[in-house]
Design a protein around this motif. Structure first.
Motif: not given
Length: 671
Positions: A113-122, A134-140
């Motif tokens: 849920s981080a994408q919509w809890r924290v504004a502007g996260i890219q 912890t370094l999180v690597l999201p989808a790309r």
């Protein structure tokens, strides 16, 4: 002249008392009066002790095969040890495993849920997890490369003077992302692992690629920054790799000295579903465990990146924006296996568990070498199916070389090597997970269809291959040598085939079939150099067309219910009491065996078994008691052997015969 008859008078004989004679003899010999009896008593006591010890040994089964131990990597109830005892700190390591579960549960819950809890996260971001991040690597679409890690974590992914890289923070790869640790010119990745902290790389639904070349492999190892060497101490935790779901590809690589305590944190672990649990006690990020296992948000001295410390690269998301709602839990993942994995030309050295796999299908492992594992070498834990292991070795593991646990099936081992392991070379457990109603409704079906073919299993401390329960299992065309026992079938296995194998120089039994095993075929095997060739106890088996030679006890031993046993058309040679021992069994068919090469022999063990029967020992003890009594009695009435009438003499020797009354002072006879 009138003769006078005088009554004879008895004159007592003067004799020296016997006790005086005895005392005089002892004084002449220079020994105290009881010395002889003390020596005789000591000798008798020694003999009695030897006989009693022999009786105890027979009663406790020393002359029989020792029983197996219970448990794994622990001291058993009967005192035997199952493999090499684990060297770490069980209490502390257990708390660290729980802390890692909580951290992973938190990362999974927050990242969903981080994408919509924290504004502007890219793009990638960091999560605060106790005293570390912890370094999180999201989808790309593009994979994350080494060059990306240098940009995202310039202070925690650092190039070393020798060209390797030191990673000092945790990495999680989410679904849709790929971490590629691939290099054609070689790559060395060191995962920080010292008394203050350890890091991990976890694929959480994403893909992880670790590929080098045959001449320039990729190397991943733990690294103690204090000693400047690999971390060999598991008591404070140790860096590890783990993949949950997703895709794993490892080729031309060396992975060494990783992991601690559990399979999930054991070094290199693959889980087809999220087995991290749903504990949300660490949902606020406070999951770093101290030595006692309690949560601690303060970092120990010298720890890695601290929560709140300035870090270049990927941003650290504010924890206050990421708190999970009260009562929320992390997703437990899909229920079906969604992991695919392949390993080729990989060396795994010194991990806690060499390679641990659970909930997976279609895994392939080829030309891989696993060595010096603290527990097991290669483990297929739960629900692993349709997997092949080819030209792979597991050497010097603390417990088992290869393990297939309950609920896994369809595992094909071909041309594997299992040597010098602390317990079994290969263990395949096909028993059901439950044998009746259970809390979660677990099925009662057994598992199987696993085989070992064209393999070498040598010099393992317990069994070469153990098949426990299950069905449609097989061992074919393999060399089994110099184990305590060769191939062991137990716990109700059925439909097992043991064919075309060569078994040499096992310490006890080459093939053992016992405890409710049914419908088993043992055929065309060449067996030599053990005490017993084939041992069958309360089981059903067809033992046919085998060549058994150079055994020292029995070629075939049958014990208990043998109504479903056939021993037919075997060539039996060697030396021992009898070639086929069936005195304590009933119902077996024994026919058509070639006994021309069998030589009846009397051995020390057979003599001991014959002599030291309980009733024989009782009679020997009684005889010894009589002997001791005869030799140690004392007193004036006892002594040296003498004539039974030594104290009686003729009456004539005690008088002067017929004499006149006058000669003894009497009055003359008046007649």
């Amino acid at each position: 002249m009138t003769r006078t008859r005088v009554a004879p008078v008895r004159v007592p004989r003067t004799r020296t008392p016997r006790v005086t004679v005895i005392a005089s003899r002892h004084r002449q010999s220079g020994r105290p009066p009881g010395a002889r009896f003390v020596l005789l008593g000591m000798l008798a006591g020694i003999l009695a002790g030897v006989l009693a010890a022999a009786l105890i040994l027979v009663a406790t089964g020393v002359f029989r095969s020792p029983t197996s131990a219970f448990g794994r990597a622990e001291i058993a109830r009967n005192g035997n040890v199952q493999g090499v005892l684990y060297p770490g700190d069980p209490t502390r390591e257990t708390s660290l495993v729980n802390a890692e579960k909580a951290r992973l549960s938190y990362v999974r819950s927050v990242s969903a849920s981080a994408q919509w809890r924290v504004a502007g996260i890219q793009g990638p971001y960091r999560l605060t997890t106790g005293s570390s991040v912890t370094l999180v690597l999201p989808a790309r679409a593009q994979p994350y490369l080494v060059s990306d890690l240098l940009t995202l974590a310039p202070t925690t992914f650092v190039r070393q003077p020798d060209g390797g890289y030191l990673l000092s923070e945790n990495i999680v790869v989410l679904t849709g992302a790929t971490l590629s640790l691939t290099a054609t010119d070689g790559l060395t990745l060191r995962l920080r692992s010292d008394p203050s902290t350890f890091v991990s790389v976890i694929g959480l639904g994403g893909s992880v690629l670790i590929n080098g070349t045959a001449t320039a492999p990729v190397a991943i190892e733990s690294w103690n920054t204090r000693t400047g060497a690999v971390d060999t101490d598991t008591s404070d935790g140790r860096a590890y790799l783990r993949m949950i779901d997703g895709t794993v590809s490892v080729g031309h690589a060396r992975i060494a000295n990783l992991g601690f305590w559990s399979g999930e944190t054991g070094g290199l672990a693959l889980s087809g579903t999220d087995a991290s649990g749903t504990d949300t006690s660490g949902a606020d990020g406070s999951v770093t465990a101290d030595a006692s296992g309690t949560a601690d948000t303060s970092a120990p001295a010298g720890a890695g990146p601290l929560a709140g410390a300035p870090l270049a690269g990927a941003p650290v998301l504010p924890p206050e924006l990421l708190r999970a709602p009260a009562g929320s839990v992390a997703s437990s993942g899909p229920s079906a296996a969604t992991l695919s994995a392949g390993f080729q030309d990989v060396t795994i050295d010194g991990n806690a568990f060499g390679l641990f796999i659970t909930h997976a299908a279609g895994v392939t492992i080829t030309d891989t070498r696993i060595m010096n594992s603290l527990v097991d070498g290669l483990v297929f834990h739960r629900f692993v199916t349709d997997t092949t292991v080819t030209r792979t070795s597991s050497v010097n593991s603390g417990v088992d070389g290869f393990t297939v646990a309950r609920s896994s099936s369809g595992i094909m081992f071909d041309q594997i090597t299992a040597t010098d392991n602390g317990r079994n070379g290969v263990s395949i457990d096909g028993r059901s997970l439950a044998d009746g109603p259970s809390a979660i409704g677990t099925g009662v079906e057994s598992f199987g269809s696993s085989t070992v073919t064209r393999s070498t299993v040598e010099d393992n401390r317990r069994y070469g291959i153990e098949l426990s329960g299950g069905q449609a299992l097989g061992v074919y065309s393999s060399l089994i040598a110099r184990n305590d026992m060769g191939i062991v079938l137990d716990d109700g296995a059925s439909g097992v085939v043991v064919a075309g194998n060569t078994l040499k120089d096992q310490a006890r039994q080459s093939i053992a079939i016992r405890d409710r095993v049914t419908d088993t075929s043992v055929r065309n095997n060449a067996i030599s150099g053990s005490q017993t060739g084939v041992y069958v106890r309360n089981a059903g088996a067809s033992v046919t067309d085998n060549t058994i030679r150079a055994v020292s006890n029995h070629a075939v031993s049958l014990v208990g219910d043998a109504r479903s046993v056939r021993v037919v058309s075997n060539a039996l040679s060697g030396s021992g009491a009898v070639p086929v021992w069936d005195e304590t069994s009933s119902g077996a068919v024994v026919a058509g065996n070639n006994l021309a090469g069998w030589q009846r022999a009397t051995t020390a063990i057979t003599v001991a078994r014959f002599v030291f029967q309980p009733l024989t020992v009782v009679w020997l003890l009684l005889a010894l008691l009589l002997l001791v009594t005869a030799l140690t009695r004392s007193g004036p009435q006892f002594g040296a052997i003498r004539h039974p009438y030594a104290e009686r003499v003729p009456l004539t020797s005690l008088s002067r015969g017929i004499v006149s009354r006058e000669s003894v002072g009497g009055a003359p006879d008046a007649r």
